[in-house]
Design an enzyme around this catalytic site. Structure first.
Site, mmCIF file in Angstrom:
data_model
loop_
_atom_site.group_PDB
_atom_site.id
_atom_site.type_symbol
_atom_site.label_atom_id
_atom_site.label_comp_id
_atom_site.label_asym_id
_atom_site.label_seq_id
_atom_site.Cartn_x
_atom_site.Cartn_y
_atom_site.Cartn_z
ATOM 1 N N HIS A 66 -5.769 -0.494 2.230
ATOM 2 C CA HIS A 66 -6.862 0.268 1.609
ATOM 3 C C HIS A 66 -8.210 -0.371 1.926
ATOM 4 O O HIS A 66 -9.191 0.326 2.196
ATOM 5 C CB HIS A 66 -6.666 0.315 0.083
ATOM 6 C CG HIS A 66 -5.547 1.197 -0.353
ATOM 7 N ND1 HIS A 66 -5.420 2.506 0.064
ATOM 8 C CD2 HIS A 66 -4.499 0.970 -1.190
ATOM 9 C CE1 HIS A 66 -4.348 3.044 -0.498
ATOM 10 N NE2 HIS A 66 -3.764 2.133 -1.248
ATOM 11 N N GLU A 126 -2.950 6.874 0.707
ATOM 12 C CA GLU A 126 -1.825 6.017 0.309
ATOM 13 C C GLU A 126 -0.792 5.936 1.437
ATOM 14 O O GLU A 126 -0.220 4.873 1.687
ATOM 15 C CB GLU A 126 -1.178 6.551 -0.971
ATOM 16 C CG GLU A 126 -2.031 6.409 -2.223
ATOM 17 C CD GLU A 126 -2.313 4.963 -2.589
ATOM 18 O OE1 GLU A 126 -1.528 4.083 -2.203
ATOM 19 O OE2 GLU A 126 -3.328 4.711 -3.260
ATOM 20 N N HIS A 179 0.191 -3.243 1.964
ATOM 21 C CA HIS A 179 -0.229 -1.881 1.619
ATOM 22 C C HIS A 179 -1.606 -1.904 0.956
ATOM 23 O O HIS A 179 -2.509 -1.135 1.335
ATOM 24 C CB HIS A 179 0.800 -1.245 0.676
ATOM 25 C CG HIS A 179 0.322 0.017 0.028
ATOM 26 N ND1 HIS A 179 0.601 1.266 0.524
ATOM 27 C CD2 HIS A 179 -0.421 0.221 -1.091
ATOM 28 C CE1 HIS A 179 0.042 2.182 -0.250
ATOM 29 N NE2 HIS A 179 -0.580 1.572 -1.236
ATOM 30 N N GLU A 180 -1.774 -2.775 -0.043
ATOM 31 C CA GLU A 180 -3.046 -2.846 -0.756
ATOM 32 C C GLU A 180 -4.171 -3.286 0.172
ATOM 33 O O GLU A 180 -5.306 -2.804 0.071
ATOM 34 C CB GLU A 180 -2.931 -3.800 -1.951
ATOM 35 C CG GLU A 180 -1.883 -3.410 -2.983
ATOM 36 C CD GLU A 180 -2.104 -2.032 -3.567
ATOM 37 O OE1 GLU A 180 -3.268 -1.567 -3.587
ATOM 38 O OE2 GLU A 180 -1.124 -1.399 -4.003
#
Length: 415
Positions: free
Chosen positions: A279, A355, A275-276
């Site tokens: 970004h 997000e 997920h990070e």
């Protein structure tokens, strides 16, 4: 002017009473009936005590948020007279305008810091009482001093720039100041991971070599130019779980809180890290900067007109010497605080979009919905986060989709 202060006080009192009644009473965290008993139902992975504490803590933090900005606005308005006295003191002590501006700025920032110190300390005590924070008084004061020095230095530089621009372009200062703010934001974003973050915490290479190898493999598949993974000793400050990838270009840094290493298993950590990494890969930091720059353009233009009107309407009553007067700083901060509060829903709406995009990337890279669900159940449990929030709180404080929505999304990838 006294009537203005009375009106502001009455409005704030009514607002505070209404917000307190809304946030401290009623069932704000009810989940849809069709989700009762599912993986999104907190009763399936949290105790009743944990659920109660999570909801209570959310109410307290939300109330603090909704009261702090209006309180700061009212306080800044009330401090206009003291601001003028600080200006007069600085002009008596120094002849050079740059020194006058510097000492005035430091005096006013110190006053604001002292006035809001009790609020910061109270929130620390609340977090400690709920078992979220492990921060000691020594850490609190150490961070507070660092914050004051860093923010103070940044604010003084911005005041110098603003004063210089005001003298040379009184009718377009807002545009020039906006243009100058863009490279400054990029510079801070670039130096934060390698200069600012280590001032607060100790970073070291990830000790778990097997996990490090898997994370770097995931980073390579994601196209991230990283050859190191860091862990940071956040457990001395908090029991919460977090991880992040920040920085620009080759300055990217992959960071895991040690609490994450302690409380999540490897599959769960990999979904969080994917997920990070999403970004970084989708350049959300650049999109965020671009969106912020667009909003700030509108904000600077509106602030310019609000500032000019207020100085012309009430400046003589406050004792201001016009738009270039350094004593007008509280007015600028007041307008900036209001703009930030009013624009929070737009900023959070954009944040929730990116997000969710990062969640999509995480599933694209790992396909492990089960691990992601378990990870966010643990995050809710350890961070004392309600799985859902009422719309008002979501609009103003919801920078991420609710845990309920995220679990519902991950459900389709559950193995």
């Amino acid at each position: 002017m006294k009537r203005l202060y009375v009106v502001v006080f009455i409005i704030f009192g009514v607002y505070a009473a209404a917000m307190s009644a809304y946030l401290l009473q009623g069932d704000l965290f009810r989940i849809p009936n069709e989700l009762v008993g599912t993986a999104a139902d907190p009763h399936t992975f949290m105790t009743n005590e944990e659920i109660s504490k999570a909801e209570s803590l959310s109410r307290i933090h939300s109330l603090a948020y909704f009261l702090s900005s209006p309180l700061q606005i009212g306080l800044l308005l009330a401090l206009m007279g003291i601001s003028v006295k600080f200006r007069d003191m600085a002009e008596r002590w120094f002849r050079k305008p740059i020194l006058q501006l510097t000492i005035y700025g430091l005096l006013f920032l110190l006053l604001m810091d002292v006035l809001f110190l009790p609020v910061d300390y109270l929130l620390l005590r609340v977090d400690r009482a709920y078992g979220i924070s492990n921060e000691t008084i020594g850490m609190f004061w150490g961070d507070h001093v660092k914050d004051f020095l860093i923010n103070g230095a940044g604010t003084i530089v911005m005041l110098w720039l603003l004063a210089w621009i005001l003298r040379r372009s009184p009718n377009r200062w807002w545009l020039w100041f906006w243009l100058i703010s863009i490279p400054l934001i990029l510079f801070v974003t670039f130096i934060q991971p390698v200069v600012l973050d280590p001032l607060y915490n100790d970073f070291q290479p990830l000790q778990n070599q097997a996990l490090k190898k898997d994370i770097l493999s995931l980073a390579a598949r994601s196209g991230i130019p990283a050859d190191q993974v860091y862990e940071v000793n956040m457990s001395e400050r908090t029991n919460a779980i977090n991880a992040y990838v920040n920085g620009i270009g080759g300055n990217a840094r992959i960071v895991l809180w040690d609490t994450t290493l302690q409380k999540l298993n490897e599959d769960e950590i990999l979904t969080v890290m994917a997920h990070e990494m999403g970004h970084y890969v989708e350049r959300h930091i650049y999109w965020g900067i671009a969106y912020g720059v667009l909003l700030s353009f509108i904000g600077f233009w509106l602030a310019f007109h609000a500032y000019r009107y207020a100085v012309r309407r009430w400046g003589p009553v406050w004792g201001l010497h016009g738009e270039k007067d350094m004593a007008a700083l509280p007015l600028l901060l007041l307008i900036a605080t209001f703009m930030s509060f009013a624009s929070a829903p737009a900023q959070n709406a954009f944040s929730r979009i990116i997000e969710h995009r990062a969640d999509i990337f995480s599933m694209k890279m790992t396909g492990d919905g089960s691990a992601a669900i378990k990870a966010f159940q643990k995050i809710a449990k350890e961070n004392l986060s309600p799985v859902t929030q009422p719309k008002l709180i979501e609009w103003f404080r919801g920078s991420h989709p609710s845990i309920l929505d995220r679990i519902a999304y991950f459900k389709q990838y559950e193995r």
